[in-house]
Design a protein around this motif. Structure first.
Motif, PDB file in Angstrom:
ATOM      1  N   ARG A  76       9.196   7.640   1.861  1.00 49.77           N
ATOM      2  CA  ARG A  76      10.353   6.810   1.529  1.00 49.77           C
ATOM      3  C   ARG A  76      10.373   5.632   2.477  1.00 49.77           C
ATOM      4  O   ARG A  76      10.177   5.802   3.676  1.00 49.77           O
ATOM      5  CB  ARG A  76      11.660   7.575   1.777  1.00 49.77           C
ATOM      6  CG  ARG A  76      12.001   8.642   0.805  1.00 49.77           C
ATOM      7  CD  ARG A  76      13.442   9.127   1.010  1.00 49.77           C
ATOM      8  NE  ARG A  76      13.723   9.565   2.368  1.00 49.77           N
ATOM      9  CZ  ARG A  76      13.398  10.754   2.860  1.00 49.77           C
ATOM     10  NH1 ARG A  76      12.766  11.626   2.104  1.00 49.77           N
ATOM     11  NH2 ARG A  76      13.699  11.083   4.090  1.00 49.77           N
ATOM     12  N   SER A  77      10.616   4.430   1.942  1.00 49.37           N
ATOM     13  CA  SER A  77      10.916   3.290   2.807  1.00 49.37           C
ATOM     14  C   SER A  77      11.727   2.281   1.998  1.00 49.37           C
ATOM     15  O   SER A  77      11.538   2.162   0.787  1.00 49.37           O
ATOM     16  CB  SER A  77       9.655   2.652   3.390  1.00 49.37           C
ATOM     17  OG  SER A  77       8.593   2.686   2.494  1.00 49.37           O
ATOM     18  N   PHE A  78      12.617   1.585   2.685  1.00 49.03           N
ATOM     19  CA  PHE A  78      13.583   0.707   2.011  1.00 49.03           C
ATOM     20  C   PHE A  78      14.281   1.529   0.915  1.00 49.03           C
ATOM     21  O   PHE A  78      14.750   2.621   1.178  1.00 49.03           O
ATOM     22  CB  PHE A  78      12.905  -0.549   1.456  1.00 49.03           C
ATOM     23  CG  PHE A  78      12.309  -1.438   2.510  1.00 49.03           C
ATOM     24  CD1 PHE A  78      13.117  -2.023   3.497  1.00 49.03           C
ATOM     25  CD2 PHE A  78      10.943  -1.690   2.546  1.00 49.03           C
ATOM     26  CE1 PHE A  78      12.562  -2.851   4.466  1.00 49.03           C
ATOM     27  CE2 PHE A  78      10.387  -2.515   3.522  1.00 49.03           C
ATOM     28  CZ  PHE A  78      11.211  -3.091   4.480  1.00 49.03           C
ATOM     29  N   ASP A  79      14.305   0.990  -0.320  1.00 47.59           N
ATOM     30  CA  ASP A  79      14.988   1.704  -1.411  1.00 47.59           C
ATOM     31  C   ASP A  79      13.993   2.347  -2.353  1.00 47.59           C
ATOM     32  O   ASP A  79      14.304   2.605  -3.517  1.00 47.59           O
ATOM     33  CB  ASP A  79      15.850   0.713  -2.224  1.00 47.59           C
ATOM     34  CG  ASP A  79      16.832  -0.008  -1.333  1.00 47.59           C
ATOM     35  OD1 ASP A  79      17.440   0.658  -0.488  1.00 47.59           O
ATOM     36  OD2 ASP A  79      16.969  -1.241  -1.462  1.00 47.59           O
ATOM     37  N   ILE A  80      12.783   2.573  -1.878  1.00 49.79           N
ATOM     38  CA  ILE A  80      11.749   3.048  -2.789  1.00 49.79           C
ATOM     39  C   ILE A  80      11.139   4.336  -2.243  1.00 49.79           C
ATOM     40  O   ILE A  80      11.005   4.507  -1.045  1.00 49.79           O
ATOM     41  CB  ILE A  80      10.687   1.940  -2.981  1.00 49.79           C
ATOM     42  CG1 ILE A  80       9.979   2.091  -4.316  1.00 49.79           C
ATOM     43  CG2 ILE A  80       9.688   1.920  -1.861  1.00 49.79           C
ATOM     44  CD1 ILE A  80       9.160   0.864  -4.677  1.00 49.79           C
ATOM     45  N   ALA A  81      10.828   5.243  -3.150  1.00 51.95           N
ATOM     46  CA  ALA A  81      10.193   6.502  -2.742  1.00 51.95           C
ATOM     47  C   ALA A  81       9.092   6.820  -3.735  1.00 51.95           C
ATOM     48  O   ALA A  81       9.154   6.393  -4.889  1.00 51.95           O
ATOM     49  CB  ALA A  81      11.224   7.625  -2.733  1.00 51.95           C
ATOM     50  N   TRP A  82       8.089   7.521  -3.271  1.00 50.47           N
ATOM     51  CA  TRP A  82       7.049   7.965  -4.196  1.00 50.47           C
ATOM     52  C   TRP A  82       6.654   9.404  -3.876  1.00 50.47           C
ATOM     53  O   TRP A  82       6.840   9.880  -2.759  1.00 50.47           O
ATOM     54  CB  TRP A  82       5.816   7.061  -4.174  1.00 50.47           C
ATOM     55  CG  TRP A  82       5.221   6.789  -2.823  1.00 50.47           C
ATOM     56  CD1 TRP A  82       5.469   5.726  -2.021  1.00 50.47           C
ATOM     57  CD2 TRP A  82       4.274   7.599  -2.106  1.00 50.47           C
ATOM     58  NE1 TRP A  82       4.743   5.813  -0.855  1.00 50.47           N
ATOM     59  CE2 TRP A  82       4.000   6.962  -0.887  1.00 50.47           C
ATOM     60  CE3 TRP A  82       3.630   8.803  -2.381  1.00 50.47           C
ATOM     61  CZ2 TRP A  82       3.126   7.480   0.071  1.00 50.47           C
ATOM     62  CZ3 TRP A  82       2.754   9.316  -1.436  1.00 50.47           C
ATOM     63  CH2 TRP A  82       2.510   8.654  -0.231  1.00 50.47           C
ATOM     64  N   GLN A  83       6.168  10.071  -4.908  1.00 54.47           N
ATOM     65  CA  GLN A  83       5.641  11.430  -4.741  1.00 54.47           C
ATOM     66  C   GLN A  83       4.279  11.464  -5.421  1.00 54.47           C
ATOM     67  O   GLN A  83       4.113  10.873  -6.480  1.00 54.47           O
ATOM     68  CB  GLN A  83       6.579  12.434  -5.382  1.00 54.47           C
ATOM     69  CG  GLN A  83       7.952  12.407  -4.739  1.00 54.47           C
ATOM     70  CD  GLN A  83       8.869  13.465  -5.293  1.00 54.47           C
ATOM     71  OE1 GLN A  83       8.530  14.636  -5.294  1.00 54.47           O
ATOM     72  NE2 GLN A  83      10.018  13.056  -5.792  1.00 54.47           N
ATOM     73  N   PHE A  84       3.353  12.129  -4.775  1.00 53.41           N
ATOM     74  CA  PHE A  84       1.959  12.099  -5.229  1.00 53.41           C
ATOM     75  C   PHE A  84       1.428  13.530  -5.274  1.00 53.41           C
ATOM     76  O   PHE A  84       1.554  14.262  -4.297  1.00 53.41           O
ATOM     77  CB  PHE A  84       1.154  11.264  -4.217  1.00 53.41           C
ATOM     78  CG  PHE A  84      -0.251  10.968  -4.652  1.00 53.41           C
ATOM     79  CD1 PHE A  84      -0.628   9.683  -5.004  1.00 53.41           C
ATOM     80  CD2 PHE A  84      -1.215  11.980  -4.703  1.00 53.41           C
ATOM     81  CE1 PHE A  84      -1.930   9.401  -5.398  1.00 53.41           C
ATOM     82  CE2 PHE A  84      -2.508  11.717  -5.099  1.00 53.41           C
ATOM     83  CZ  PHE A  84      -2.867  10.418  -5.453  1.00 53.41           C
ATOM     84  N   TYR A  85       0.851  13.918  -6.408  1.00 49.99           N
ATOM     85  CA  TYR A  85       0.310  15.260  -6.558  1.00 49.99           C
ATOM     86  C   TYR A  85      -1.185  15.197  -6.836  1.00 49.99           C
ATOM     87  O   TYR A  85      -1.634  14.332  -7.591  1.00 49.99           O
ATOM     88  CB  TYR A  85       0.985  15.993  -7.724  1.00 49.99           C
ATOM     89  CG  TYR A  85       2.459  16.225  -7.505  1.00 49.99           C
ATOM     90  CD1 TYR A  85       2.911  17.406  -6.925  1.00 49.99           C
ATOM     91  CD2 TYR A  85       3.391  15.258  -7.849  1.00 49.99           C
ATOM     92  CE1 TYR A  85       4.253  17.630  -6.708  1.00 49.99           C
ATOM     93  CE2 TYR A  85       4.755  15.474  -7.633  1.00 49.99           C
ATOM     94  CZ  TYR A  85       5.172  16.655  -7.063  1.00 49.99           C
ATOM     95  OH  TYR A  85       6.508  16.865  -6.842  1.00 49.99           O
ATOM     96  N   GLY A  86      -1.930  16.116  -6.236  1.00 51.34           N
ATOM     97  CA  GLY A  86      -3.361  16.204  -6.521  1.00 51.34           C
ATOM     98  C   GLY A  86      -4.174  15.218  -5.708  1.00 51.34           C
ATOM     99  O   GLY A  86      -3.853  14.922  -4.568  1.00 51.34           O
ATOM    100  N   ASP A  87      -5.253  14.721  -6.316  1.00 51.65           N
ATOM    101  CA  ASP A  87      -6.188  13.828  -5.632  1.00 51.65           C
ATOM    102  C   ASP A  87      -6.131  12.425  -6.216  1.00 51.65           C
ATOM    103  O   ASP A  87      -5.874  12.265  -7.397  1.00 51.65           O
ATOM    104  CB  ASP A  87      -7.631  14.331  -5.849  1.00 51.65           C
ATOM    105  CG  ASP A  87      -8.095  15.227  -4.726  1.00 51.65           C
ATOM    106  OD1 ASP A  87      -7.345  15.375  -3.742  1.00 51.65           O
ATOM    107  OD2 ASP A  87      -9.197  15.779  -4.819  1.00 51.65           O
ATOM    108  N   ASN A  88      -6.450  11.439  -5.393  1.00 52.82           N
ATOM    109  CA  ASN A  88      -6.630  10.066  -5.884  1.00 52.82           C
ATOM    110  C   ASN A  88      -8.034   9.984  -6.479  1.00 52.82           C
ATOM    111  O   ASN A  88      -9.014  10.052  -5.762  1.00 52.82           O
ATOM    112  CB  ASN A  88      -6.475   9.085  -4.723  1.00 52.82           C
ATOM    113  CG  ASN A  88      -6.866   7.662  -5.097  1.00 52.82           C
ATOM    114  OD1 ASN A  88      -7.312   7.395  -6.206  1.00 52.82           O
ATOM    115  ND2 ASN A  88      -6.691   6.752  -4.176  1.00 52.82           N
TER     116      ASN A  88
END
Length: 351
Positions: free
Chosen positions: A338-350
């Protein structure tokens, strides 16, 4: 280490650990806490997070384990104690002060140490206010530097987790922020070029300057020894009152060198996080474990795996005592930020 020990302790309590059966030895001077808070809430300009607010296990919505909780459960917290020698054959640990501890079962949760620019002999890297973030003492140094250099210029070296989260925190504290990293885009281990492009655009819209494709090659200090200038390998020069370096960590496995099997830079474990030495378990950053999903050994550096591996190891330790069995560890890699007003979630591999 910090959160993993806290989550392990909670699971031991759940499994009915008896008073006097469990001790937690930590180099830190405080009970286990949620380390992600340090790069986020701890640095907020208003209503900043402070202990005891983020002791484990609040990070996963669990009970807050204050120092008293350990006392009530009969769990001994041995703080400000650095273990400098581990002899797995005789089941003894020796502290820097020369104290000896013996154990029946050992759970290694040493985490990672920060890679420092001084490790590579970078010119001027020992100047004041060139800071790192691994523990609460580091966070306190950063807060003090932000107060001393109010509204100044900050350079953040590194485009991963620490770089992105601390750039946002410094900006919220009204610093003029420049991020520097060698890769073609931020968060390269997880982000694709497209996701990174959006993210960098978002940071730019917040007024953060991004310099890619180069590294810090040296620093100049002022008369007080405080960092004043960051020299980049491409010849550019940046003014700076604070420099924060987030270029990665190294799993802390040195105590066990030559005593247990290693793999992929970590201590090799089975699906229950037991190492090649019976009764010795390793969790979190230091464990190289069989990942079912990809059918190969992996080492994962993230809070989610730290918490879950702690619980799995404790279940396995208690099951062994009672002759029961535990399900294999079936982990889906999960990362979030999370940073500023944005969040991300990541599953598995790139991929």
């Amino acid at each position: 280490r910090r959160r993993r020990r806290g989550y392990a302790a909670r699971e031991f309590a759940k499994q009915g650990v008896q008073p006097g059966e469990l001790a937690i030895i930590s180099k830190e001077s405080v009970a286990p806490y949620e380390r992600p808070a340090l790069s986020k809430g701890y640095l907020f300009p208003q209503n900043a997070a402070r202990l005891p607010g983020f002791h484990t296990c609040v990070g996963s919505g669990g009970e807050k384990l204050l120092p008293e909780w350990y006392t009530e459960k009969g769990i001994e917290l041995i703080l400000s104690t650095e273990i400098v020698k581990a002899d797995l054959a005789s089941k003894t640990l020796t502290s820097a002060a020369g104290a000896t501890f013996t154990y029946e079962t050992l759970l290694i949760a040493t985490g990672s140490s920060t890679i420092k620019l001084t490790d590579f002999g970078v010119q001027g890297a020992e100047a004041n206010n060139i800071l790192y973030l691994r523990d609460i003492n580091d966070a306190d140094k950063l807060v003090a530097a932000m107060q001393a250099k109010k509204d100044g210029k900050a350079v953040v070296v590194g485009g991963g987790y620490i770089g992105l989260e601390l750039s946002a925190a410094l900006k919220l504290n009204n610093f003029d922020v420049t991020m520097v990293y060698p890769e073609p885009w931020c968060m390269p281990r997880l982000f694709t070029a497209g996701i990174a492009h959006f993210y960098e655009g978002y940071y730019a819209s917040k007024g953060i300057n991004i310099v890619k494709g180069t590294v810090a090659s040296g620093f100049d200090a002022d008369a007080n020894g405080d960092v004043a200038v960051v020299k980049l390998k491409d010849g550019r020069v940046l003014d700076a009152n604070i420099v924060i370096v987030g270029v990665g960590g190294r799993p802390l496995t040195g105590l066990f060198k030559g005593q247990v099997d290693e793999e992929k830079g970590g201590l090799k474990t089975d699906t229950f996080f037991e190492t090649s030495v019976a009764g010795v378990y390793a969790i979190g950053d230091v464990a190289s474990f069989p990942m079912k999903l990809y059918n190969e050994p992996r080492r994962v550096e993230h809070v989610d795996h730290a918490r879950k591996s702690a619980e799995q190891a404790v279940k396995a330790i208690k099951a062994k005592e009672s002759g029961e069995t535990v399900a294999e560890y079936d982990y889906l890699p999960y990362f979030y930020s999370r940073s500023f007003d944005i969040a991300w979630q990541f599953y598995g591999d790139n991929v």
